[in-house]
Design a protein around this motif. Structure first.
Motif, PDB file in Angstrom:
ATOM      1  N   ARG A  39      47.668 -25.649  19.751  1.00  0.00           N
ATOM      2  CA  ARG A  39      47.704 -24.185  19.811  1.00  0.00           C
ATOM      3  C   ARG A  39      46.567 -23.635  18.977  1.00  0.00           C
ATOM      4  N   ILE A  40      45.850 -22.673  19.527  1.00  0.00           N
ATOM      5  CA  ILE A  40      44.777 -22.043  18.757  1.00  0.00           C
ATOM      6  C   ILE A  40      45.003 -20.541  18.696  1.00  0.00           C
ATOM      7  N   SER A  41      44.442 -19.963  17.656  1.00  0.00           N
ATOM      8  CA  SER A  41      44.484 -18.513  17.502  1.00  0.00           C
ATOM      9  C   SER A  41      43.057 -18.052  17.220  1.00  0.00           C
ATOM     10  N   VAL A  42      42.517 -17.296  18.141  1.00  0.00           N
ATOM     11  CA  VAL A  42      41.116 -16.877  18.017  1.00  0.00           C
ATOM     12  C   VAL A  42      41.019 -15.370  18.228  1.00  0.00           C
ATOM     13  N   LYS A  43      40.267 -14.733  17.362  1.00  0.00           N
ATOM     14  CA  LYS A  43      40.033 -13.301  17.548  1.00  0.00           C
ATOM     15  C   LYS A  43      38.699 -13.127  18.276  1.00  0.00           C
ATOM     16  N   VAL A  44      38.773 -12.560  19.453  1.00  0.00           N
ATOM     17  CA  VAL A  44      37.561 -12.395  20.257  1.00  0.00           C
ATOM     18  C   VAL A  44      37.322 -10.909  20.509  1.00  0.00           C
ATOM     19  N   ASP A  45      36.207 -10.428  20.058  1.00  0.00           N
ATOM     20  CA  ASP A  45      35.842  -9.016  20.225  1.00  0.00           C
ATOM     21  C   ASP A  45      36.983  -8.099  19.770  1.00  0.00           C
ATOM     22  N   HIS A  83      34.180 -22.038  28.152  1.00  0.00           N
ATOM     23  CA  HIS A  83      35.138 -21.987  29.262  1.00  0.00           C
ATOM     24  C   HIS A  83      36.415 -21.258  28.850  1.00  0.00           C
ATOM     25  N   TYR A  84      36.778 -21.399  27.588  1.00  0.00           N
ATOM     26  CA  TYR A  84      37.927 -20.630  27.095  1.00  0.00           C
ATOM     27  C   TYR A  84      37.631 -19.132  27.228  1.00  0.00           C
ATOM     28  N   LEU A  85      36.469 -18.738  26.814  1.00  0.00           N
ATOM     29  CA  LEU A  85      36.095 -17.314  26.898  1.00  0.00           C
ATOM     30  C   LEU A  85      36.071 -16.850  28.354  1.00  0.00           C
ATOM     31  N   ARG A  86      35.434 -17.614  29.202  1.00  0.00           N
ATOM     32  CA  ARG A  86      35.225 -17.174  30.585  1.00  0.00           C
ATOM     33  C   ARG A  86      36.475 -17.324  31.445  1.00  0.00           C
ATOM     34  N   ASP A  87      37.049 -18.533  31.443  1.00  0.00           N
ATOM     35  CA  ASP A  87      38.117 -18.831  32.401  1.00  0.00           C
ATOM     36  C   ASP A  87      39.497 -18.406  31.889  1.00  0.00           C
ATOM     37  N   TRP A  88      39.695 -18.422  30.575  1.00  0.00           N
ATOM     38  CA  TRP A  88      41.011 -18.068  30.042  1.00  0.00           C
ATOM     39  C   TRP A  88      41.087 -16.598  29.676  1.00  0.00           C
ATOM     40  N   LEU A  89      40.048 -16.086  29.044  1.00  0.00           N
ATOM     41  CA  LEU A  89      40.118 -14.716  28.541  1.00  0.00           C
ATOM     42  C   LEU A  89      39.422 -13.715  29.451  1.00  0.00           C
ATOM     43  N   GLY A  90      38.729 -14.204  30.473  1.00  0.00           N
ATOM     44  CA  GLY A  90      38.020 -13.278  31.363  1.00  0.00           C
ATOM     45  C   GLY A  90      36.819 -12.634  30.704  1.00  0.00           C
ATOM     46  N   LYS A  91      36.338 -13.258  29.632  1.00  0.00           N
ATOM     47  CA  LYS A  91      35.141 -12.734  28.945  1.00  0.00           C
ATOM     48  C   LYS A  91      33.907 -13.311  29.643  1.00  0.00           C
ATOM     49  N   VAL A  92      33.650 -12.817  30.845  1.00  0.00           N
ATOM     50  CA  VAL A  92      32.591 -13.418  31.665  1.00  0.00           C
ATOM     51  C   VAL A  92      31.212 -12.847  31.366  1.00  0.00           C
ATOM     52  N   GLY A  93      31.125 -12.004  30.356  1.00  0.00           N
ATOM     53  CA  GLY A  93      29.799 -11.526  29.939  1.00  0.00           C
ATOM     54  C   GLY A  93      28.955 -12.626  29.322  1.00  0.00           C
ATOM     55  N   THR A  94      29.612 -13.709  28.905  1.00  0.00           N
ATOM     56  CA  THR A  94      28.908 -14.851  28.319  1.00  0.00           C
ATOM     57  C   THR A  94      28.661 -15.888  29.405  1.00  0.00           C
ATOM     58  N   PRO A  95      27.428 -16.080  29.828  1.00  0.00           N
ATOM     59  CA  PRO A  95      27.149 -17.002  30.937  1.00  0.00           C
ATOM     60  C   PRO A  95      26.817 -18.420  30.464  1.00  0.00           C
ATOM     61  N   ILE A  96      26.741 -19.326  31.404  1.00  0.00           N
ATOM     62  CA  ILE A  96      26.410 -20.727  31.122  1.00  0.00           C
ATOM     63  C   ILE A  96      25.113 -21.068  31.860  1.00  0.00           C
ATOM     64  N   GLY A  97      24.132 -21.595  31.143  1.00  0.00           N
ATOM     65  CA  GLY A  97      22.857 -21.888  31.794  1.00  0.00           C
ATOM     66  C   GLY A  97      22.486 -23.353  31.833  1.00  0.00           C
TER      67      GLY A  97
END
Lengths: 798, 167
Positions: B3-9, B25-39
């Motif tokens: 279990r993790i606890s992370v404060k995002v934005d 992937h946690y940001l993008r796929d779990w939290l919907g924070k898709v402003g951070t891309p993968i290159g």
């Protein structure tokens, strides 16, 4: 500015303004919609298994073990789609007898490059899909790789496509004038016939956003929405319809935010086709997102040519003839315009110069490598590299200053329009003005003095001056010319202008941006044409449902073709509005003047209606003139009469450390001329970004393969895309010689920097080392290669 | 699963995640924070850069479990009180982006750079951003944007801090 831009009706308030871009707001706040970010209900993830071998027969493949892995819904090999997957299309059969082998999206019996797709897994999430790829059982029987272009053409060479009986794809020949006579004359009159071989290494385009595709089917209706990181939503829709059998009107293609392309997203790719077939088979939406390693294996590469050049000139340096013999690497299959890329160069080898004869030939060759296709410049950078390297080499051979040699041979500004030996008509240009300005900014004479001093004192750091004065053909293109070259498409562009009741404007364009700034540039054009505020204009693009018609973005065509379509559509809006305004002002149409967004009665300026008033009156339609429909909307399809021919003069001062082989670009001056400029900020951005990519070819980048045909530059750790410390500050200036073939006077600028820069940099390195006996360094000019070139020439002279 | 606890934005999230799940992937796929891309997949490109407890990290090379207990700022959370960060504004004004794919990572890396060195030279800016690749701009306008943001931030810091204003 050497010439003033042509005057246009109405005050140009926006055209020419350094507008910061309206695209930026979402991009700097992360409110973006990249294809990989798109979620739809029930979305599944697809992963692709790729061949680890360059060339092999698939003797057994069993995808069923993957189905036992957690989260997996389906797995398919090429055999599962063999009957319906068809062949990925090539739209440019450059000769009648060109060999065009099948290009199945999923390999069925044989793989032909490391990275060729062989199977897919569909799972609930991306990790499960990637894990399950490992469970697929596949046996390969290795076949010999085909890696070297010249060995591939030798008798008895192993074959990439055994059915063809040869690795040759085509022989293309384009003679103009009598080259043999020009050559004979040079020899008879004590002139020179100079031969050179230049190498164009393969490049990996490296758009920062890897490719991605999402396919959302409505299975019951046989309808598909396909989101793709593509430059060409309209062309893609057509190609998908042609290859999958889904009727065109049942396919919607959306290009959402697209993170760069540079030609690499100008294709129907295997994964787009497979994702659609899988979504159709499963009746579920599917997403595939490329990793960077996949991108380097399975997205097209650029360049990859051997260039044999022969120049015939008089002793005084007048060019008599040019002969170009290319061997061009097609890779394993023909993608959309693979065979045509060298032909886009064929017309540009004579560059800015006059000559009596020209002979171009190219042999396309299959290898067991990633297919090549258009990469920023597509053929023209190769051509420009060869001619501009050759001009420096010829100047050395004849003992003439390389600037003077160019001056002696280039088309003078008063000679435009000029019919070139390659059969093009350059409409306008002023190489003298751009070059004079570049020389002034560069401090040419002073640098030559310093160069001589460093040579005299044997400085371990030598100074070289590189010159590249280029032109290029872009704004692709007149449809009839494309047809005459057997290209399977047209070159027009579409626009539609919609006047909203409040006076705001929606503009549909068939161009499809992926970083160029179309929304801003086009808004500036519309704002001036209609006399409306810049912020009142909204662009619509990249979705075949809302922008139903277009030919997309490549070849620096969006402004020079798409921008003109917008201008014409705006003109039609004004003509419609003029009738309504005349009616409202109780005057004759012919007495109505339009300027700065206001219709006025000639001679009675107080009698006026703004365009917004006319729009609203038309929307209400309470009082329309007899027989006039209540709409001001208009569209236009523009097919240019000619290409556009931007040009520029690039000068590079490079310090080359003869002890380490390290090159430092000390100064880089670029004076470019793209005709009339809509937005200087955007133009400068295109120029400097383009220069960075061309400079990267000169100094850093190369797709490399080992002896087994494995891509050894397959990650960003191995392929050297330059970072900020690797790129010098560029000094930029412009001259403006308007195009005469379109009403805005504009020329394309998207590829010019890349085209001009590569030879300038390499010429500078060679110039620094000529007195040491070095007359060539292969690209990329890494410290090791430069050092070796110095060692080899000193060994040879010892 | 841990279990993790992370404060995002500014928002705290508690989730049970696979140990191998990448932060990006946690940001993008779990939290919907898709402003951070993968290159990329080798930690070279920096497109996925975020701030973790104020320092820039490439979120493709941080496991989500490593972010447990920390505060993450993505490009979506950089603007404060509806005001864009000076770095965002200067990227816009200096035309420091074209396709915009590298931009979130570039902006966040640049803000971290200024935290360490509020008044960098052009060379220091270039060196400081070496871990972030841009394919469009040739970096020239990115350097200008960071310079401009640095000037603006120094000025506004001076305006709010009377001690610094005297220096």
């Amino acid at each position: 500015m050497t010439e003033q831009a042509q005057a246009t009706p109405g005050a140009a308030k926006e055209i020419g303004a350094r507008r910061a871009r309206k695209e930026d707001a979402r991009l700097i706040t992360g409110q973006t919609r990249w294809t990989d970010s798109i979620q739809v209900p029930g979305l599944l993830q697809m992963a692709v298994l790729r061949s680890p071998m360059a060339h092999a027969r698939i003797t057994r493949i069993d995808v069923s073990p993957a189905l036992d892995r957690p989260g997996v819904l389906a797995a398919f090999s090429g055999r599962d789609f063999a009957d319906e997957q068809g062949s990925l299309p090539c739209a440019w059969p450059v000769t009648e007898d060109m060999a065009q082998p099948p290009n199945p999206p999923l390999a069925v019996d044989e793989v032909r490059y490391a990275g060729d797709a062989v199977a897919v897994v569909v799972a609930r999430d991306r990790y499960s899909a990637a894990d399950a790829l490992e469970a697929i059982e596949i046996d390969y029987e290795p076949l010999p790789p085909v890696l070297d272009l010249e060995e591939a053409l030798a008798d008895g060479a192993p074959l990439v496509h055994s059915d063809l009986g040869t690795n040759k794809c085509y022989d293309f020949h384009m003679p103009a004038g009598d080259y043999q006579a020009a050559r004979d004359r040079a020899q008879a009159e004590g002139g020179i016939v100079m031969k050179r071989r230049y190498l164009q290494q393969r490049l990996q385009p490296s758009a920062m956003e890897p490719r991605a595709v999402v396919v959302e089917p409505i299975a019951a209706a046989g309808e598909f929405t396909l989101y793709s990181a593509t430059q060409i939503p309209h062309i893609l829709r057509l190609l998908l319809a042609m290859t999958t059998g889904v009727p065109e009107h049942k396919i919607r293609v959306v290009a959402p935010d697209v993170g760069g392309g540079f030609g690499s997203k100008l294709n129907l790719y295997a994964e787009e086709s497979i994702a659609l077939l899988v979504a159709r088979r499963l009746g579920r939406p599917v997403k595939w997102t490329e990793s960077r390693s996949e991108n380097y294996q399975a997205t097209i590469h650029g360049r990859g040519q051997i260039q044999d050049i022969e120049v015939a000139a008089t002793r005084e340096g007048r060019l008599l003839g040019l002969k170009v013999s290319l061997v061009a690497d097609m890779g394993a299959y023909l993608q959309l315009i693979t065979p045509g890329v060298p032909l886009l160069g064929a017309f540009m080898y004579p560059g800015i110069y006059k000559m009596d004869a020209y002979d171009f030939s190219c042999t396309g060759v299959f290898t067991t490598k990633t297919p090549t296709d258009a990469y920023r410049g597509a053929g023209r950078p190769e051509a420009t590299y060869a001619i501009e390297r050759a001009m420096d080499d010829l100047a050395q051979e004849l003992g003439i200053d390389p600037i003077e040699l160019r001056r002696q041979n280039w088309i003078r500004h008063e000679e435009f329009p000029f019919d070139t030996i390659a059969g093009l008509t350059y409409d306008s240009g002023n190489y003298e003005a751009a070059t004079d300005e570049a020389l002034r900014l560069f401090g040419y004479e002073e640098l030559r003095r310093e160069q001589a001093e460093r040579r005299d004192r044997g400085d371990p750091v030598q100074l070289g001056i590189g010159i590249s004065i280029y032109t290029e053909m872009c704004g692709i293109a007149p449809s009839r010319v494309l047809g005459s070259l057997s290209f399977g498409g047209g070159g027009w562009e579409y626009a539609s202008v919609r006047m909203l009741p409040t006076g705001k404007v929606e503009v549909v364009t068939g161009a499809s941006p992926h970083g160029q700034g179309h929304d801003t540039t086009f808004s500036q054009i519309v704002a001036d044409a209609l006399g409306v505020p810049f912020d009142d204009v909204e662009l619509i693009h990249g979705d075949t449902k809302s922008s139903h018609k277009g030919l997309d973005t490549y070849g620096s065509r969006s402004l020079a073709v798409g921008g003109i379509a917008i201008t014409q559509a705006c003109g039609r809006v004004i003509e419609k509005a003029r009738k309504v305004a005349a009616h409202l002002l109780e005057a004759a149409d012919t007495d109505i003047e339009f300027s700065g967004g206001t219709f006025r009665v000639r001679g009675a300026p107080e009698s006026a209606k703004t365009i917004q008033e006319v729009v609203l009156a038309t929307h209400l339609a309470h009082d329309m003139p007899e027989g006039v429909e209540p709409s001001l909307d208009a569209d236009a399809t523009f097919d240019p009469e000619n290409f556009s021919f931007p040009h520029g003069s690039h000068l590079v001062a490079a310090e080359v450390d003869t002890q380490t082989g390290f090159t430092k670009i000390r100064s880089y001056v670029a004076v470019d001329d793209c005709g009339r400029v809509i937005n200087p900020l955007v133009v400068e951005g295109q120029v400097v970004g383009g220069i960075a990519q061309g400079l990267a070819q000169a100094l850093y980048e190369e797709a490399t393969y080992d002896a087994d045909g494995n891509l050894t530059s397959g990650t960003l750790a191995d392929y050297l895309v330059p970072a900020a410390p690797d790129v010098p500050e560029i000094t930029m200036a412009r001259t403006e010689t308007p195009a005469t073939t379109n009403p805005l006077g504009v020329k394309g600028i998207g590829e010019a920097g890349t085209i001009g820069s590569t030879p300038a940099v390499v010429n500078a390195i060679v110039d620094a080392l000529r007195h040491l006996g070095v007359d060539d360094v292969d690209m990329p000019c890494t410290p090791e290669r430069v050092w070796r070139a110095i060692q080899e020439s000193s060994a040879a002279s010892a | 699963m841990p279990r993790i606890s992370v404060k995002v934005d500014g928002v705290t999230y508690d989730d049970d995640v696979e140990p191998r799940l990448l932060l990006v992937h946690y940001l993008r796929d779990w939290l919907g924070k898709v402003g951070t891309p993968i290159g990329c997949d080798t930690t070279n490109c920096g497109a996925c850069t975020v701030l973790m407890d104020g320092s820039s990290v490439k979120s493709c090379s941080v496991l989500a479990v490593q972010a447990d207990g920390s505060e993450v700022t993505t490009i979506e959370g950089l603007a404060a009180d509806g005001q864009m960060h000076p770095m965002q504004k200067s990227f816009h004004e200096e035309h420091a982006l074209q396709c915009g794919y590298c931009t979130p990572g570039m902006i966040l890396a640049a803000t971290d750079l200024l935290r360490d060195n509020p008044n960098p030279s052009d060379d220091e800016i270039r060196d400081g951003l070496e871990g972030n690749l841009c394919r469009c701009t040739g970096y020239q306008n990115i350097v200008r944007a960071v310079r401009r943001a640095a000037a603006e931030m120094t000025e506004s810091a001076a305006a709010t801090d009377p001690k610094e204003a005297r220096v």
